[in-house]
Design a protein around this motif. Structure first.
Motif, PDB file in Angstrom:
ATOM      1  N   GLY A   1       2.520  -9.604   0.283  1.00  0.00           N
ATOM      2  CA  GLY A   1       3.868  -8.930   0.357  1.00  0.00           C
ATOM      3  C   GLY A   1       3.678  -8.126   1.647  1.00  0.00           C
ATOM      4  O   GLY A   1       2.944  -8.698   2.574  1.00  0.00           O
ATOM      5  N   VAL A   2       4.636  -7.191   1.841  1.00  0.00           N
ATOM      6  CA  VAL A   2       4.866  -6.657   3.171  1.00  0.00           C
ATOM      7  C   VAL A   2       4.711  -5.135   2.937  1.00  0.00           C
ATOM      8  O   VAL A   2       5.063  -4.581   1.934  1.00  0.00           O
ATOM      9  N   ALA A   3       4.082  -4.484   3.851  1.00  0.00           N
ATOM     10  CA  ALA A   3       3.938  -3.166   3.778  1.00  0.00           C
ATOM     11  C   ALA A   3       4.864  -2.485   4.885  1.00  0.00           C
ATOM     12  O   ALA A   3       4.899  -2.914   6.092  1.00  0.00           O
ATOM     13  N   TYR A   4       5.709  -1.311   4.653  1.00  0.00           N
ATOM     14  CA  TYR A   4       6.609  -0.602   5.625  1.00  0.00           C
ATOM     15  C   TYR A   4       6.056   0.716   5.656  1.00  0.00           C
ATOM     16  O   TYR A   4       5.707   1.341   4.713  1.00  0.00           O
ATOM     17  N   ARG A   5       5.883   1.356   6.930  1.00  0.00           N
ATOM     18  CA  ARG A   5       5.650   2.736   7.335  1.00  0.00           C
ATOM     19  C   ARG A   5       6.918   3.472   7.186  1.00  0.00           C
ATOM     20  O   ARG A   5       8.056   2.948   8.199  1.00  0.00           O
ATOM     21  N   MET A   6       7.326   4.365   6.191  1.00  0.00           N
ATOM     22  CA  MET A   6       8.848   5.319   6.250  1.00  0.00           C
ATOM     23  C   MET A   6       8.517   6.054   7.417  1.00  0.00           C
ATOM     24  O   MET A   6       7.677   6.513   8.179  1.00  0.00           O
ATOM     25  N   LYS A   7       9.758   6.752   7.760  1.00  0.00           N
ATOM     26  CA  LYS A   7       9.916   7.828   8.586  1.00  0.00           C
ATOM     27  C   LYS A   7       8.927   9.012   8.426  1.00  0.00           C
ATOM     28  O   LYS A   7       8.671   9.797   9.554  1.00  0.00           O
ATOM     29  N   ASP A   8       8.866   9.515   7.148  1.00  0.00           N
ATOM     30  CA  ASP A   8       8.034  10.454   6.930  1.00  0.00           C
ATOM     31  C   ASP A   8       6.354  10.135   6.929  1.00  0.00           C
ATOM     32  O   ASP A   8       5.591  10.942   6.574  1.00  0.00           O
ATOM     33  N   GLY A   9       6.126   9.030   7.098  1.00  0.00           N
ATOM     34  CA  GLY A   9       4.647   8.562   7.357  1.00  0.00           C
ATOM     35  C   GLY A   9       4.294   7.778   5.858  1.00  0.00           C
ATOM     36  O   GLY A   9       2.858   7.487   6.084  1.00  0.00           O
ATOM     37  N   SER A  10       5.130   7.760   4.898  1.00  0.00           N
ATOM     38  CA  SER A  10       4.195   7.246   3.749  1.00  0.00           C
ATOM     39  C   SER A  10       4.437   5.545   3.973  1.00  0.00           C
ATOM     40  O   SER A  10       5.350   5.341   4.834  1.00  0.00           O
ATOM     41  N   MET A  11       3.973   5.122   3.169  1.00  0.00           N
ATOM     42  CA  MET A  11       3.716   3.561   3.184  1.00  0.00           C
ATOM     43  C   MET A  11       4.427   2.973   2.000  1.00  0.00           C
ATOM     44  O   MET A  11       4.235   3.600   0.586  1.00  0.00           O
ATOM     45  N   VAL A  12       5.400   1.840   1.979  1.00  0.00           N
ATOM     46  CA  VAL A  12       5.799   1.407   1.058  1.00  0.00           C
ATOM     47  C   VAL A  12       5.321  -0.165   1.015  1.00  0.00           C
ATOM     48  O   VAL A  12       5.513  -0.796   1.802  1.00  0.00           O
ATOM     49  N   TYR A  13       4.704  -0.784  -0.273  1.00  0.00           N
ATOM     50  CA  TYR A  13       4.422  -1.891  -0.238  1.00  0.00           C
ATOM     51  C   TYR A  13       5.578  -2.709  -1.310  1.00  0.00           C
ATOM     52  O   TYR A  13       5.748  -2.436  -2.127  1.00  0.00           O
ATOM     53  N   VAL A  14       6.015  -3.905  -0.678  1.00  0.00           N
ATOM     54  CA  VAL A  14       6.747  -4.618  -1.212  1.00  0.00           C
ATOM     55  C   VAL A  14       6.231  -5.926  -1.439  1.00  0.00           C
ATOM     56  O   VAL A  14       5.936  -6.734  -0.582  1.00  0.00           O
ATOM     57  N   PRO A  15       6.018  -6.362  -2.770  1.00  0.00           N
ATOM     58  CA  PRO A  15       5.284  -7.552  -3.095  1.00  0.00           C
ATOM     59  C   PRO A  15       6.092  -8.880  -2.739  1.00  0.00           C
ATOM     60  O   PRO A  15       7.428  -8.976  -2.895  1.00  0.00           O
ATOM     61  N   GLU A  16       5.656 -10.165  -2.376  1.00  0.00           N
ATOM     62  CA  GLU A  16       6.181 -11.120  -2.209  1.00  0.00           C
ATOM     63  C   GLU A  16       7.075 -11.892  -3.457  1.00  0.00           C
ATOM     64  O   GLU A  16       6.260 -11.678  -4.562  1.00  0.00           O
ATOM     65  N   ALA A  17       8.197 -12.388  -3.589  1.00  0.00           N
ATOM     66  CA  ALA A  17       8.735 -13.025  -4.465  1.00  0.00           C
ATOM     67  C   ALA A  17       7.971 -14.172  -5.053  1.00  0.00           C
ATOM     68  O   ALA A  17       7.549 -14.986  -4.245  1.00  0.00           O
TER      69      ALA A  17
END
Length: 119
Positions: free
Chosen positions: A87-103
């Motif tokens: 998957g892919v992890a994104y760092r948001m503007k507030d510093g939190s991390m969001v993980y999006v699994p691969e399809a």
């Protein structure tokens, strides 16, 4: 009057009282230290992770799970191995991390009509 002051200054119990005061100060300092340390928090049963010197060669990670404490030290080497992208992890503007699994393949087949060409 002079005799009363001399016996008071030679009283050995005064030295013991001073030692007790010193020990009370030391005990209070130790209690404050223990109360502020998250790894030694005896009042809660939380799992704790402490990272020291993040991103540096001296980085160290302490993980407390229940009563067990594990210590991990950075070796400074880049890790490698075999595997697949999960998957892919994104760092948001507030510093939190969001993980999006691969399809998965099953999901993409159902989206595009099962991969079949239709008339």
């Amino acid at each position: 009057m002079k005799l009363l002051h001399e016996t008071e200054s030679d009283d050995p119990i005064l030295s013991v009282v001073n030692l007790i005061d010193i020990f009370l100060v030391i005990i209070a300092a130790l209690l404050i230290t223990v109360a502020q340390n998250p790894l030694l928090d005896a009042f809660t049963r939380r799992d704790v992770t402490v990272i020291t010197d993040p991103g540096k060669p001296t980085m160290e990670m302490l993980v407390k799970k229940g009563e067990k404490i594990e210590r991990y030290k950075a070796s400074g080497e880049i890790g490698q191995g075999e595997g697949q992208k999960a998957g892919v992890a994104y760092r948001m503007k507030d510093g939190s991390m969001v993980y999006v699994p691969e399809a998965t393949d099953v999901l993409t087949e159902s989206v595009d009509g099962g991969g079949k060409a239709g008339p």
